[in-house]
Design an enzyme around this catalytic site. Sequence first.
Site, PDB file in Angstrom:
ATOM      1  N   MET A 212      29.014  50.897  -0.747  1.00  0.00           N
ATOM      2  CA  MET A 212      30.074  51.844  -0.409  1.00  0.00           C
ATOM      3  C   MET A 212      29.432  53.112   0.138  1.00  0.00           C
ATOM      4  O   MET A 212      28.517  53.674  -0.453  1.00  0.00           O
ATOM      5  CB  MET A 212      31.002  52.137  -1.582  1.00  0.00           C
ATOM      6  CG  MET A 212      30.398  52.641  -2.854  1.00  0.00           C
ATOM      7  SD  MET A 212      31.729  52.935  -4.055  1.00  0.00           S
ATOM      8  CE  MET A 212      30.787  53.424  -5.491  1.00  0.00           C
TER       9      MET A 212
ATOM     10  N   TYR B 210      26.116  59.989 -10.919  1.00  0.00           N
ATOM     11  CA  TYR B 210      26.783  59.306  -9.795  1.00  0.00           C
ATOM     12  C   TYR B 210      28.120  58.688 -10.188  1.00  0.00           C
ATOM     13  O   TYR B 210      28.455  58.599 -11.347  1.00  0.00           O
ATOM     14  CB  TYR B 210      25.871  58.319  -9.092  1.00  0.00           C
ATOM     15  CG  TYR B 210      25.274  57.149  -9.792  1.00  0.00           C
ATOM     16  CD1 TYR B 210      25.675  56.710 -11.044  1.00  0.00           C
ATOM     17  CD2 TYR B 210      24.251  56.434  -9.152  1.00  0.00           C
ATOM     18  CE1 TYR B 210      25.100  55.607 -11.636  1.00  0.00           C
ATOM     19  CE2 TYR B 210      23.665  55.323  -9.750  1.00  0.00           C
ATOM     20  CZ  TYR B 210      24.092  54.916 -10.991  1.00  0.00           C
ATOM     21  OH  TYR B 210      23.511  53.825 -11.566  1.00  0.00           O
ATOM     22  N   GLU B 211      28.882  58.336  -9.164  1.00  0.00           N
ATOM     23  CA  GLU B 211      30.278  57.877  -9.295  1.00  0.00           C
ATOM     24  C   GLU B 211      31.172  58.929  -9.947  1.00  0.00           C
ATOM     25  O   GLU B 211      32.118  58.621 -10.658  1.00  0.00           O
ATOM     26  CB  GLU B 211      30.354  56.557 -10.084  1.00  0.00           C
ATOM     27  CG  GLU B 211      29.501  55.433  -9.543  1.00  0.00           C
ATOM     28  CD  GLU B 211      29.732  55.164  -8.064  1.00  0.00           C
ATOM     29  OE1 GLU B 211      30.798  55.509  -7.547  1.00  0.00           O
ATOM     30  OE2 GLU B 211      28.831  54.611  -7.421  1.00  0.00           O
ATOM     31  N   GLY B 212      30.887  60.188  -9.654  1.00  0.00           N
ATOM     32  CA  GLY B 212      31.633  61.300 -10.225  1.00  0.00           C
ATOM     33  C   GLY B 212      30.916  61.813 -11.456  1.00  0.00           C
ATOM     34  O   GLY B 212      30.786  61.111 -12.457  1.00  0.00           O
TER      35      GLY B 212
ATOM     36  N   ARG C  49      32.715  53.040 -11.873  1.00  0.00           N
ATOM     37  CA  ARG C  49      32.649  53.967 -13.004  1.00  0.00           C
ATOM     38  C   ARG C  49      32.568  53.223 -14.329  1.00  0.00           C
ATOM     39  O   ARG C  49      31.839  53.623 -15.238  1.00  0.00           O
ATOM     40  CB  ARG C  49      33.861  54.905 -12.975  1.00  0.00           C
ATOM     41  CG  ARG C  49      33.744  55.960 -11.891  1.00  0.00           C
ATOM     42  CD  ARG C  49      35.011  56.762 -11.682  1.00  0.00           C
ATOM     43  NE  ARG C  49      34.762  57.802 -10.685  1.00  0.00           N
ATOM     44  CZ  ARG C  49      35.692  58.607 -10.195  1.00  0.00           C
ATOM     45  NH1 ARG C  49      36.947  58.494 -10.606  1.00  0.00           N
ATOM     46  NH2 ARG C  49      35.370  59.522  -9.307  1.00  0.00           N
TER      47      ARG C  49
END
Length: 594
Positions: free
Chosen positions: A162, A439-441, A295
């Site tokens: 992604m 990562y991923e927020g 997540r």
Amino acid sequence: MTYQAPVRDYTFLLRDVLQLERYASLPAFADASMDTVEAILEEAGKFTSEVLAPLNTVGDKQGCVWSPDHTVKTPDGFKDAYAKLVEGGWPALGSDPAYGGQGLPHVVNVAFSEMSSSANMAFSMYPGLTHGCYSAIHVGGSQEQKDLYLPKLCSFQWAGTMNLTEPHCGTDLGLLRTKAVPQADGTYKISGQKIWISGGEQDLTENIVHLVLARIEGAPQGTRGISLFIVPKFIPDDDGNPGVRNSVKCLGLEEKMGIHGNATCVISHEEATGWLIGEENRGLALMFVMMNEARLGVGLQGIAQAEAAYQAAAAFAKDRLQGRSLTGPKNADGPADPIIVHPDVRRMLMDARAIVEGGRAFMAWTALHGDLSHASPDEAVRQKGRDYMALMTPVVKAFLTDRGFNVCSDAMQVHGGSGFTEHFPASQYLRDVRIALIYEGTNGVQALDLVGRKLAADGGRGVMSFFAELDAFIEAETSADMKPFVTGLATAKAELQEATMWLMQNGLANPDNAGAASTDYLHLFGLTALAYMWALQAKAALARIAGGDTDSFYETKLTIGRYYIERVLPETSSRLAKLKTGSDLLMKLPADAF
């Protein structure tokens, strides 16, 4: 120290705690008998410990190598291990049978994913992101796109990525500049640079399918104008095989503190050919299918690295001789006692097991609700599953990675000075897991998502359903053996409910109050959730013992659960006290005072 997959623990969770066979009548669970599941767990344990774990240090030491021709070589052994992964059919466990998958419930796939990540986190990221790409196309792609890409992604013959982050924007994707220009043939020309793309280039697969966020010319600014595109490394030919090379280039690799075996790439799209997936300007919603899956996977990484680090620390503590026990020698014939006799070493090891085994149960419980959100014939059960998946995702991601990092840090502490050297694995676990908090927020963003969006969603239906479930459990469990678990859970639940009410009353009046309270609230939520998981495990263990099972595993479970309730869970009170102080002091200093 050789990694030992937690096969026994997963068998207990799936058979006794979650009682997977209760759902055998549902088509999605028809092939998930416990005989089948136990066989899968055993083979997963062998594959991850024998094939992946030996490459963990290799990947860390060698890293990936970028060449000026824009190719990337993965560490020695990775390509052969990847071929064995594909040959074993592991990628297809939870995928749609219509595209070559085995169609097993995701909760079974979670077990393999944890084992894979514990054994070799950097390696496991390649298939992990591919499955996320598969999921996004499965949800939002056209039938033609599904037929073309999903069989190759399902088998992991092709990899997926992604492409979100750009040099000037990470969390705030509304600022992205990558543009998409429509062409007469229905394709788009994609131009822009993306950074921190995990697996963006590698030598493991014959093709890489990039999912790219970009803005079509003339689209609205901000997140409302973002679309999602399929941009393959090689454009498929008429037979669906890799054809001409697309104008997608890896410009280099990031130098990172950990996960060296995973290629973290700078990717340049230079008028690359892409295909719109889903609707124009609705790309972010579709990308969140992949991001939410990621997540949950990142939360799993926190537990996975904590498990591996704990195993290394426990082995070291039983072997390392240093000092004497406070209550007299325990290794009288030796020059000193093993350090596992010392209470403070025990504290770190017990903290680790309480978090890891509680967190593993939380991951599996959440995954089962995700399965039921699709598979149950009862709309109320499906709705509850959807609500829980939305509500729990930020908690799983942030709480389990924060706590997993703490476990890895304590594992290094158990090793003492040896842990700070590269002769022992402790430093790699600590370095590798640190990215999971980012990562991923970032975990702070997850906390804001929880208090700002998830709590209030659908009038608070998700959190109220969770409170009702806890209340029903507390009321039903009246045995003396369950009392410590029920009492601890009831106290934590009351504090979580009080914190929720405080946020509703004070967060709306001043949004900074919600922001200031968010991390403490998320941890209060996570601590309460794990208290419930330990109560569920205690109930299952007690039932086994009452049935005459003399396996010491169950008594050990009860001891660790009691430890969690008595030594870890009281943190909820301090979290509640801190969040209720509000934002005044946090926001008082002017920026130039920092």
